[in-house]
Write an enzyme that holds these catalytic residues in place. Structure first.
Site, PDB file in Angstrom:
ATOM      1  N   GLU A 283       0.854  -1.175   0.467  1.00  0.00           N
ATOM      2  CA  GLU A 283      -0.153   0.239  -0.049  1.00  0.00           C
ATOM      3  C   GLU A 283       0.404   1.252   0.163  1.00  0.00           C
ATOM      4  O   GLU A 283       0.308   1.927  -0.410  1.00  0.00           O
ATOM      5  CB  GLU A 283      -0.748  -0.110   1.520  1.00  0.00           C
ATOM      6  CG  GLU A 283      -1.937  -0.874   0.735  1.00  0.00           C
ATOM      7  CD  GLU A 283      -2.746  -1.044  -0.020  1.00  0.00           C
ATOM      8  OE1 GLU A 283      -2.999  -0.127  -0.637  1.00  0.00           O
ATOM      9  OE2 GLU A 283      -3.370  -1.984  -0.678  1.00  0.00           O
TER      10      GLU A 283
ATOM     11  N   HIS B 274       1.787   2.294  -3.306  1.00  0.00           N
ATOM     12  CA  HIS B 274       0.612   3.105  -4.307  1.00  0.00           C
ATOM     13  C   HIS B 274       0.596   4.573  -3.516  1.00  0.00           C
ATOM     14  O   HIS B 274       0.598   5.313  -4.889  1.00  0.00           O
ATOM     15  CB  HIS B 274      -0.929   2.131  -3.720  1.00  0.00           C
ATOM     16  CG  HIS B 274      -1.201   0.913  -4.559  1.00  0.00           C
ATOM     17  ND1 HIS B 274      -1.541   1.032  -5.719  1.00  0.00           N
ATOM     18  CD2 HIS B 274      -1.872  -0.270  -4.318  1.00  0.00           C
ATOM     19  CE1 HIS B 274      -2.074  -0.355  -6.296  1.00  0.00           C
ATOM     20  NE2 HIS B 274      -2.059  -0.790  -5.036  1.00  0.00           N
TER      21      HIS B 274
ATOM     22  N   HIS C 208       2.990   5.801  -5.364  1.00  0.00           N
ATOM     23  CA  HIS C 208       2.414   6.699  -6.956  1.00  0.00           C
ATOM     24  C   HIS C 208       1.691   7.434  -7.025  1.00  0.00           C
ATOM     25  O   HIS C 208       1.930   8.436  -8.238  1.00  0.00           O
ATOM     26  CB  HIS C 208       1.799   5.512  -6.804  1.00  0.00           C
ATOM     27  CG  HIS C 208       1.286   5.039  -9.018  1.00  0.00           C
ATOM     28  ND1 HIS C 208       0.914   4.667  -9.749  1.00  0.00           N
ATOM     29  CD2 HIS C 208       2.022   6.392  -9.602  1.00  0.00           C
ATOM     30  CE1 HIS C 208       0.747   4.435 -10.986  1.00  0.00           C
ATOM     31  NE2 HIS C 208       1.725   5.402 -11.071  1.00  0.00           N
TER      32      HIS C 208
END
Length: 693
Positions: free
Chosen positions: A471, A474, A477
């Site tokens: 996570e 992510h 990102h």
């Protein structure tokens, strides 16, 4: 409401973060109403503009519209997932179809579509930079995939389908949360704790206390609670009881039963695909993905399935032998697998989770994730205490780049609670953009770790630690996004590419350099003994048959449901049963997400026909990390720079294949996936090559 609505006022506090302490449930209905009205007026003005369409007066204007709605919706839906209540759920049931209706009004606006279409036809002649050209392309694709240009009757039906799907998806998710919230396995007697390590006993005590049973022990349906119980509990009767409750979420026969909801969603999606000119919903969904076609996704899944199933059956035989050695007179069942697999891991690798958990502290693993980001991208993290958050357990950090400038605000919300839906995810309260000035992102990771007792550290399994790194991948990102236009910011990329940055980041957790530094005993502070560390790493591919089968079965059922051209009144459980029988699903393994609680594909449209994307992205992450291994430096600066430029900061400014080649210098090697999962020596490994054509 006579008083000003804090959702609609400027947020002037630290980092211009949402002032959560000022929000109340009664603010959301009027907040949505005002924000929706504002964007309707903005869209009407764009569509009715008498000037010929230009990038600025059409696409630029679209990108500037809906600012208030973005703010209200980001706060509301983050709360609806991570800290909901009856009032918020009632609003969610109302607002989900209203937002779908609003979205349809935009994408099915004929005058607006004609402006976008005219720009797309002249895209090469407009003098656009690369990012602007990409944004225009993606807008045109989005309009076409929503029904732009279709006859009025088809557009009206598409709008109705979208609204109904939004209603059903909301109900599906709320039903699963209700089933999870209502269940608690109370461990009444001391013998009910048989086999549980001290850390799990402490977590069970905290779970009971959190649910109003101080002095008791309990297991909830949060994955971080029930999976360790299934792994360690010596009480087979209690394992079965807990597992059945877990497996039967969403199909209890009462008000929260999801079977008819899922069936209607499958029907509506098939109808939507036909209206848009596609054979099935899976064909529609994958046409705008890296896979392009269902056949490509199925080719990957089936080639992996064959090898994983063979491995899992061998694993099952070994577990059955353990049962026999103990004098057991029963076949291994799904509630037995984790328990006997843990025993087998101990026998094979002299390793059990009870031995490693004391070295895997949540706070130290958060530090490890931050340290890795610092080594790769030069980021540093400064914890904030001056920003009011939506829950006392949430924490926040300012993210600072290598030049000393702020990059993002990161929020971490790590513990399971009854007001939070299960699972783990990354979301945002604000996305990065540079249009009309730099706007920094506010990114959140939400997880569901079981809390330890008061004043005790939260200790994680190695799987939990992987989830944390996943996570956070992510989150990076979203935090490192560096684009101008919000439409292509952060994680707004193809579904079967979005898991690449997150799954790639998991690899650093398994590096000895990271574990030696951050896997330290919660009492002594001593690092994990080298022999234990090596045993932990040597067991990485243990039980991979089971893990791959439970995942791949879910992905194949997902695609199978959405490949039905005329699903009619489909019985989703009968379909699931038939598909698993056709595949030869081992009796002792259950799908990771059974259909009535498969929130990835039914709580909204996010992963529908797309659960395969985790495995598709795993080709990229396995091959991508090999670039660092080949260099001899897991933090190689040149490779990290390309990773930052082409992946983490790029949003959707490039086609995914182009982005990957820019990072790696070539297309990915599918064999890397098989090496990662320990399946490279299984029959048929060469056939994976065909899936990337």
């Amino acid at each position: 409401m006579s008083e000003p609505n804090p959702l609609l006022e400027p947020w002037t506090g630290p980092f211009e973060a949402p002032p959560f302490h000022r929000f109340a449930a009664e603010h959301f209905r009027p907040g949505f109403e005002a924000a929706l009205a504002e964007q309707r007026a903005e869209i009407a003005a764009i569509a009715a503009n008498p000037e010929p369409p230009t990038f600025e007066n059409t696409i630029g204007a679209l990108e500037r519209s809906g600012h208030a709605l973005d703010r209200v919706a980001s706060v509301f839906f983050n709360l609806a997932g991570s800290h909901t209540n009856d009032e918020l759920q009632a609003i969610e049931r109302e607002i989900a179809p209203a937002l779908s209706r609003h979205r349809s009004e935009i994408y099915l606006n004929d005058a607006l579509f004609r402006r976008v279409e005219a720009l797309e036809a002249r895209r090469e002649k407009l003098g656009l930079d690369a990012e602007q050209a990409r944004v225009l392309e993606r807008y045109y694709i989005a309009f076409k995939r929503q029904g732009g240009g279709l006859p009025a009757g088809a557009k009206a039906r598409l709008a109705g389908i979208g609204e109904r799907l939004a209603t059903l998806g909301t109900a599906f998710g709320q039903n699963v949360l209700a089933d999870e919230k209502d269940y608690l396995l109370v461990l009444q007697a001391p013998e009910d704790l048989a086999g549980l390590p001290p850390s799990l006993v402490a977590a069970a005590a905290q779970t009971a206390a959190d649910r109003g049973l101080p002095g008791k022990h309990a297991v909830s349906l949060a994955r971080s609670s029930i999976e360790p119980f299934l792994q360690f509990s010596a009480r087979r009767d209690l394992r079965e009881k807990a597992f059945r409750a877990w497996a039967l979420r969403g199909e209890t026969g009462g008000a929260t039963d999801n079977r008819l909801i899922a069936a209607e969603m499958v029907q509506l999606r098939a109808e939507r695909a036909k209206l848009l000119g596609y054979e099935t919903f899976a064909h529609f969904r994958l046409a705008d993905r890296m896979a392009k076609t269902p056949d490509a996704a199925l080719g990957l899944l089936h080639s992996v399935w064959e090898r994983a199933r063979a491995r899992a059956l061998n694993e099952q035989e070994a577990l059955q032998a353990l049962v026999a050695e103990e004098g057991g007179n029963f076949q291994v069942a799904p509630w037995d697998w984790r328990y006997y697999a843990e025993k087998r891991r101990k026998a094979l690798f002299d390793l059990d989770e009870g031995e490693t958990k004391p070295y895997l502290q949540l706070d130290k693993l958060i530090e490890a994730a931050f340290y890795t980001a610092n080594r790769l991208f030069g980021l540093s993290f400064v914890e904030r205490k001056d920003i009011p958050l939506y829950h006392a357990e949430a924490r926040s950090w300012t993210v600072v780049g290598p030049d000393g400038k702020e990059v993002a605000l990161f929020i971490g919300d790590y513990f399971a609670r009854s007001s939070k839906r299960s699972g783990a995810w990354m979301s945002s309260f604000r996305d990065q953009r540079r249009l009309d000035g730099e706007v920094l992102p506010i990114i959140v990771n939400v997880l569901n770790f079981a809390k330890a007792g008061e004043n005790d550290p939260c200790l994680l399994s190695f799987d939990d630690a992987h989830t944390l790194f996943h996570e956070f991948g992510h989150a990076l990102h979203g935090m490192l996004s560096n684009v101008t236009y919000p439409f292509i910011s952060g994680t707004s990329v193809a579904q079967d590419f979005v898991e690449f940055p997150s799954q790639l980041y998991e690899h650093w957790l398994e590096q000895p350099e990271i574990l030696r530094r951050f896997a330290v005993h919660h009492e002594s502070g001593e690092p994990m003994p080298e022999a234990l560390l090596q045993r932990l790493l040597s067991a990485r591919q243990f039980n991979q048959g089971f893990a791959t089968v439970e995942f791949t079965a879910s992905a194949l059922v997902d695609l199978g449901l959405h490949l039905e051209p005329e699903p009619g009144a489909i019985d989703v459980l009968a379909f699931e049963k038939k598909e698993l029988e056709r595949l030869g699903m081992p009796d002792a393994i259950v799908m990771r997400h059974r259909t009535p609680h498969f929130q990835h594909i039914f709580s909204g449209d996010g992963y529908s026909s797309g659960y395969y994307s985790y495995l598709w992205s795993e080709i990229l992450d396995a091959d991508g990390f090999e670039a660092f291994e080949e260099s001899g430096d897991i933090f190689d600066p040149a490779i990290a720079k390309r990773l930052h430029e082409y992946v983490y900061s790029a949003g959707y400014s490039r086609d995914p294949e182009t982005a990957y080649k820019g990072f790696r210098g070539r297309a990915p090697s599918p064999e890397a996936l098989l090496r990662k999962r320990g399946l490279a020596d299984a029959p048929g490994a060469d056939r994976v090559k065909a899936t990337r054509s």
